[in-house]
Write a protein that holds these residues in place. Sequence first.
Motif, PDB file in Angstrom:
ATOM      1  N   CYS A 187       8.407   4.338 -20.383  1.00  0.00           N
ATOM      2  CA  CYS A 187       7.808   4.464 -19.064  1.00  0.00           C
ATOM      3  C   CYS A 187       8.691   3.852 -17.987  1.00  0.00           C
ATOM      4  O   CYS A 187       9.652   3.119 -18.273  1.00  0.00           O
ATOM      5  CB  CYS A 187       6.423   3.810 -19.024  1.00  0.00           C
ATOM      6  N   ALA A 188       8.348   4.148 -16.751  1.00  0.00           N
ATOM      7  CA  ALA A 188       8.941   3.516 -15.574  1.00  0.00           C
ATOM      8  C   ALA A 188       7.814   2.995 -14.708  1.00  0.00           C
ATOM      9  O   ALA A 188       6.719   3.563 -14.668  1.00  0.00           O
ATOM     10  CB  ALA A 188       9.786   4.513 -14.787  1.00  0.00           C
ATOM     11  N   ILE A 189       8.078   1.900 -14.016  1.00  0.00           N
ATOM     12  CA  ILE A 189       7.162   1.349 -13.023  1.00  0.00           C
ATOM     13  C   ILE A 189       7.748   1.647 -11.649  1.00  0.00           C
ATOM     14  O   ILE A 189       8.933   1.406 -11.413  1.00  0.00           O
ATOM     15  CB  ILE A 189       6.973  -0.160 -13.224  1.00  0.00           C
ATOM     16  N   ILE A 190       6.918   2.185 -10.755  1.00  0.00           N
ATOM     17  CA  ILE A 190       7.386   2.585  -9.432  1.00  0.00           C
ATOM     18  C   ILE A 190       6.627   1.824  -8.348  1.00  0.00           C
ATOM     19  O   ILE A 190       5.393   1.790  -8.338  1.00  0.00           O
ATOM     20  CB  ILE A 190       7.225   4.106  -9.224  1.00  0.00           C
ATOM     21  N   ASP A 191       7.366   1.205  -7.446  1.00  0.00           N
ATOM     22  CA  ASP A 191       6.856   0.525  -6.252  1.00  0.00           C
ATOM     23  C   ASP A 191       5.811  -0.555  -6.565  1.00  0.00           C
ATOM     24  O   ASP A 191       4.711  -0.562  -5.997  1.00  0.00           O
ATOM     25  CB  ASP A 191       6.296   1.545  -5.251  1.00  0.00           C
ATOM     26  N   PRO A 192       6.142  -1.500  -7.442  1.00  0.00           N
ATOM     27  CA  PRO A 192       5.196  -2.574  -7.750  1.00  0.00           C
ATOM     28  C   PRO A 192       5.065  -3.570  -6.606  1.00  0.00           C
ATOM     29  O   PRO A 192       6.001  -3.811  -5.851  1.00  0.00           O
ATOM     30  CB  PRO A 192       5.832  -3.241  -8.976  1.00  0.00           C
ATOM     31  N   VAL A 193       3.879  -4.165  -6.501  1.00  0.00           N
ATOM     32  CA  VAL A 193       3.546  -5.094  -5.420  1.00  0.00           C
ATOM     33  C   VAL A 193       3.554  -6.535  -5.918  1.00  0.00           C
ATOM     34  O   VAL A 193       2.939  -6.851  -6.944  1.00  0.00           O
ATOM     35  CB  VAL A 193       2.156  -4.761  -4.836  1.00  0.00           C
ATOM     36  N   HIS A 194       4.259  -7.400  -5.191  1.00  0.00           N
ATOM     37  CA  HIS A 194       4.192  -8.852  -5.397  1.00  0.00           C
ATOM     38  C   HIS A 194       3.224  -9.387  -4.344  1.00  0.00           C
ATOM     39  O   HIS A 194       3.441  -9.233  -3.150  1.00  0.00           O
ATOM     40  CB  HIS A 194       5.581  -9.473  -5.215  1.00  0.00           C
ATOM     41  N   ASP A 195       2.144 -10.015  -4.788  1.00  0.00           N
ATOM     42  CA  ASP A 195       1.072 -10.423  -3.880  1.00  0.00           C
ATOM     43  C   ASP A 195       1.532 -11.517  -2.918  1.00  0.00           C
ATOM     44  O   ASP A 195       2.248 -12.453  -3.301  1.00  0.00           O
ATOM     45  CB  ASP A 195      -0.122 -10.931  -4.682  1.00  0.00           C
TER      46      ASP A 195
ATOM     47  N   LEU B 173       1.991  15.528  -6.379  1.00  0.00           N
ATOM     48  CA  LEU B 173       2.590  14.615  -5.409  1.00  0.00           C
ATOM     49  C   LEU B 173       1.804  13.306  -5.411  1.00  0.00           C
ATOM     50  O   LEU B 173       0.581  13.302  -5.265  1.00  0.00           O
ATOM     51  CB  LEU B 173       2.561  15.230  -4.010  1.00  0.00           C
ATOM     52  N   PHE B 174       2.538  12.201  -5.549  1.00  0.00           N
ATOM     53  CA  PHE B 174       1.925  10.876  -5.586  1.00  0.00           C
ATOM     54  C   PHE B 174       2.467  10.053  -4.423  1.00  0.00           C
ATOM     55  O   PHE B 174       3.663   9.787  -4.335  1.00  0.00           O
ATOM     56  CB  PHE B 174       2.211  10.193  -6.922  1.00  0.00           C
TER      57      PHE B 174
ATOM     58  N   LEU C 285      15.975   4.543   6.503  1.00  0.00           N
ATOM     59  CA  LEU C 285      17.302   5.088   6.236  1.00  0.00           C
ATOM     60  C   LEU C 285      17.529   5.357   4.751  1.00  0.00           C
ATOM     61  O   LEU C 285      18.414   6.140   4.387  1.00  0.00           O
ATOM     62  CB  LEU C 285      18.371   4.103   6.718  1.00  0.00           C
ATOM     63  N   ALA C 286      16.762   4.683   3.881  1.00  0.00           N
ATOM     64  CA  ALA C 286      17.080   4.676   2.458  1.00  0.00           C
ATOM     65  C   ALA C 286      16.023   5.333   1.586  1.00  0.00           C
ATOM     66  O   ALA C 286      16.149   5.302   0.360  1.00  0.00           O
ATOM     67  CB  ALA C 286      17.281   3.228   1.991  1.00  0.00           C
ATOM     68  N   SER C 287      14.989   5.927   2.158  1.00  0.00           N
ATOM     69  CA  SER C 287      13.876   6.437   1.357  1.00  0.00           C
ATOM     70  C   SER C 287      14.336   7.544   0.406  1.00  0.00           C
ATOM     71  O   SER C 287      15.124   8.418   0.773  1.00  0.00           O
ATOM     72  CB  SER C 287      12.780   6.984   2.276  1.00  0.00           C
ATOM     73  N   ILE C 288      13.820   7.488  -0.820  1.00  0.00           N
ATOM     74  CA  ILE C 288      14.097   8.535  -1.806  1.00  0.00           C
ATOM     75  C   ILE C 288      12.793   8.969  -2.456  1.00  0.00           C
ATOM     76  O   ILE C 288      11.785   8.266  -2.414  1.00  0.00           O
ATOM     77  CB  ILE C 288      15.105   8.096  -2.894  1.00  0.00           C
ATOM     78  N   THR C 289      12.832  10.160  -3.044  1.00  0.00           N
ATOM     79  CA  THR C 289      11.738  10.711  -3.834  1.00  0.00           C
ATOM     80  C   THR C 289      12.203  10.816  -5.272  1.00  0.00           C
ATOM     81  O   THR C 289      13.318  11.274  -5.534  1.00  0.00           O
ATOM     82  CB  THR C 289      11.343  12.109  -3.319  1.00  0.00           C
TER      83      THR C 289
ATOM     84  N   ILE D 178       6.502  10.376  -3.682  1.00  0.00           N
ATOM     85  CA  ILE D 178       6.982  10.668  -2.333  1.00  0.00           C
ATOM     86  C   ILE D 178       6.792   9.512  -1.360  1.00  0.00           C
ATOM     87  O   ILE D 178       7.239   9.577  -0.223  1.00  0.00           O
ATOM     88  CB  ILE D 178       6.277  11.925  -1.790  1.00  0.00           C
ATOM     89  N   HIS D 179       6.087   8.489  -1.790  1.00  0.00           N
ATOM     90  CA  HIS D 179       5.830   7.281  -1.021  1.00  0.00           C
ATOM     91  C   HIS D 179       5.606   7.553   0.451  1.00  0.00           C
ATOM     92  O   HIS D 179       4.754   8.342   0.808  1.00  0.00           O
ATOM     93  CB  HIS D 179       6.880   6.201  -1.246  1.00  0.00           C
ATOM     94  N   ASP D 180       6.375   6.939   1.358  1.00  0.00           N
ATOM     95  CA  ASP D 180       6.054   6.998   2.790  1.00  0.00           C
ATOM     96  C   ASP D 180       6.721   8.200   3.454  1.00  0.00           C
ATOM     97  O   ASP D 180       7.547   8.065   4.340  1.00  0.00           O
ATOM     98  CB  ASP D 180       6.492   5.713   3.487  1.00  0.00           C
ATOM     99  N   THR D 181       6.359   9.376   2.995  1.00  0.00           N
ATOM    100  CA  THR D 181       6.739  10.622   3.663  1.00  0.00           C
ATOM    101  C   THR D 181       5.466  11.371   4.023  1.00  0.00           C
ATOM    102  O   THR D 181       5.131  11.524   5.189  1.00  0.00           O
ATOM    103  CB  THR D 181       7.649  11.484   2.764  1.00  0.00           C
ATOM    104  N   ILE D 182       4.735  11.808   2.996  1.00  0.00           N
ATOM    105  CA  ILE D 182       3.479  12.528   3.177  1.00  0.00           C
ATOM    106  C   ILE D 182       2.357  11.691   2.564  1.00  0.00           C
ATOM    107  O   ILE D 182       2.486  11.208   1.441  1.00  0.00           O
ATOM    108  CB  ILE D 182       3.513  13.905   2.480  1.00  0.00           C
ATOM    109  N   PHE D 183       1.247  11.548   3.306  1.00  0.00           N
ATOM    110  CA  PHE D 183       0.064  10.905   2.765  1.00  0.00           C
ATOM    111  C   PHE D 183      -0.923  11.985   2.318  1.00  0.00           C
ATOM    112  O   PHE D 183      -0.566  13.162   2.220  1.00  0.00           O
ATOM    113  CB  PHE D 183      -0.546   9.969   3.810  1.00  0.00           C
ATOM    114  N   GLN D 184      -2.154  11.599   2.037  1.00  0.00           N
ATOM    115  CA  GLN D 184      -3.153  12.597   1.666  1.00  0.00           C
ATOM    116  C   GLN D 184      -3.391  13.543   2.847  1.00  0.00           C
ATOM    117  O   GLN D 184      -3.204  13.156   4.004  1.00  0.00           O
ATOM    118  CB  GLN D 184      -4.452  11.919   1.245  1.00  0.00           C
ATOM    119  N   PRO D 185      -3.773  14.794   2.570  1.00  0.00           N
ATOM    120  CA  PRO D 185      -3.869  15.785   3.652  1.00  0.00           C
ATOM    121  C   PRO D 185      -4.745  15.373   4.822  1.00  0.00           C
ATOM    122  O   PRO D 185      -4.466  15.738   5.965  1.00  0.00           O
ATOM    123  CB  PRO D 185      -4.433  17.020   2.939  1.00  0.00           C
ATOM    124  N   ASP D 186      -5.816  14.583   4.563  1.00  0.00           N
ATOM    125  CA  ASP D 186      -6.705  14.208   5.654  1.00  0.00           C
ATOM    126  C   ASP D 186      -6.167  13.052   6.488  1.00  0.00           C
ATOM    127  O   ASP D 186      -6.756  12.704   7.512  1.00  0.00           O
ATOM    128  CB  ASP D 186      -8.107  13.881   5.138  1.00  0.00           C
ATOM    129  N   PHE D 187      -5.028  12.471   6.073  1.00  0.00           N
ATOM    130  CA  PHE D 187      -4.418  11.406   6.872  1.00  0.00           C
ATOM    131  C   PHE D 187      -3.109  11.841   7.520  1.00  0.00           C
ATOM    132  O   PHE D 187      -2.757  11.373   8.598  1.00  0.00           O
ATOM    133  CB  PHE D 187      -4.187  10.151   6.032  1.00  0.00           C
TER     134      PHE D 187
END
Length: 303
Positions: free
Chosen positions: A40-48, A211-212, A158-162, A171-180
């Motif tokens: 597996c891979a972990i993507i965009d984990p949060v440090h509280d 798309l996530f 400048l550095a965002s990737i999918t 897709i992180h901070d490119t497209i959100f859910q359709p209603d947002f």
Amino acid sequence: MKTFELSRSSGAGKPDVAGFFDPRTFSVQYVVSDPATRKCAIIDPVHDFDEKSGATATHHADELLAYVQEQGLEVEWVLDTHPHADHFSAAQYLREKTGAPTAIGDKVVDVQTLWKGIYHWPDFAADGSQWDRLFAEGDTFRIGELDARVMFSPGHTLASITYVIGDAAFIHDTIFQPDFGTARADFPGGDAHQLWQSIQDILALPDETRLFTGHDYMPGGREPQWESTVREQRETNKHLAGGVTEDDYAAMRNQRDSELPMPTLILHSLQINTRGGRLPAPEANGKRYLKIPLDALEGAAWA
């Protein structure tokens, strides 16, 4: 409130995707696994981080590790889509816990150079050496037997990737859910026209691509959501559907962004995230300190 959901593989070469929602930062973290090999891979984990008390913790990262253990998975990668402006990355913590290499897009050096000036870090190495691998546009890698590739997706930063992994795209901070709608493009180095082009590249993926997204702000008070398809986004996204042109989009995005206050943690989090998720080194008294520049983001809207 829903904070976990598993999107199961529909066949060979397609991943299981476990999403973990953090209500504090409205962020979604992912464990992307190959059912055949249990890698597996972990993507965009949060440090509280609590900005009011200065407290840090690893509750969310430990939740990911617990899931990995419960499911009998082996972590092969710890991936970030970009240096986040609204939460700390737990990439370094998870690297220490799992031994898995960290990675991000190679344009992170441009973000590091920009923020090196903002923070006045004359000795900071703005060379991407804080990660184990820097991905360029079109690079490929594997998670178990899953094929993965990288799309350069600038505009939000400048550095965002999918990451496209089987039939799933993160897709992180490119497209959100359709209603947002879509993400803002007014951070240092952001550009609405670039974001439009990145969105078009994502919408050119096959219609049923899952798309996530990296955040959900629960418009209207609905439950958190973070999965859609290319077809759903193309047909129903409030910022993209209905014959919107690039110029229409850029004008809308620039007007909307001019009225948005900066994220609460932008000046906190970029100090951590341009270092690959490393907290500042302790000083002589054993305490760690953040450095907050005053009047650094000229023209930002007030809350």
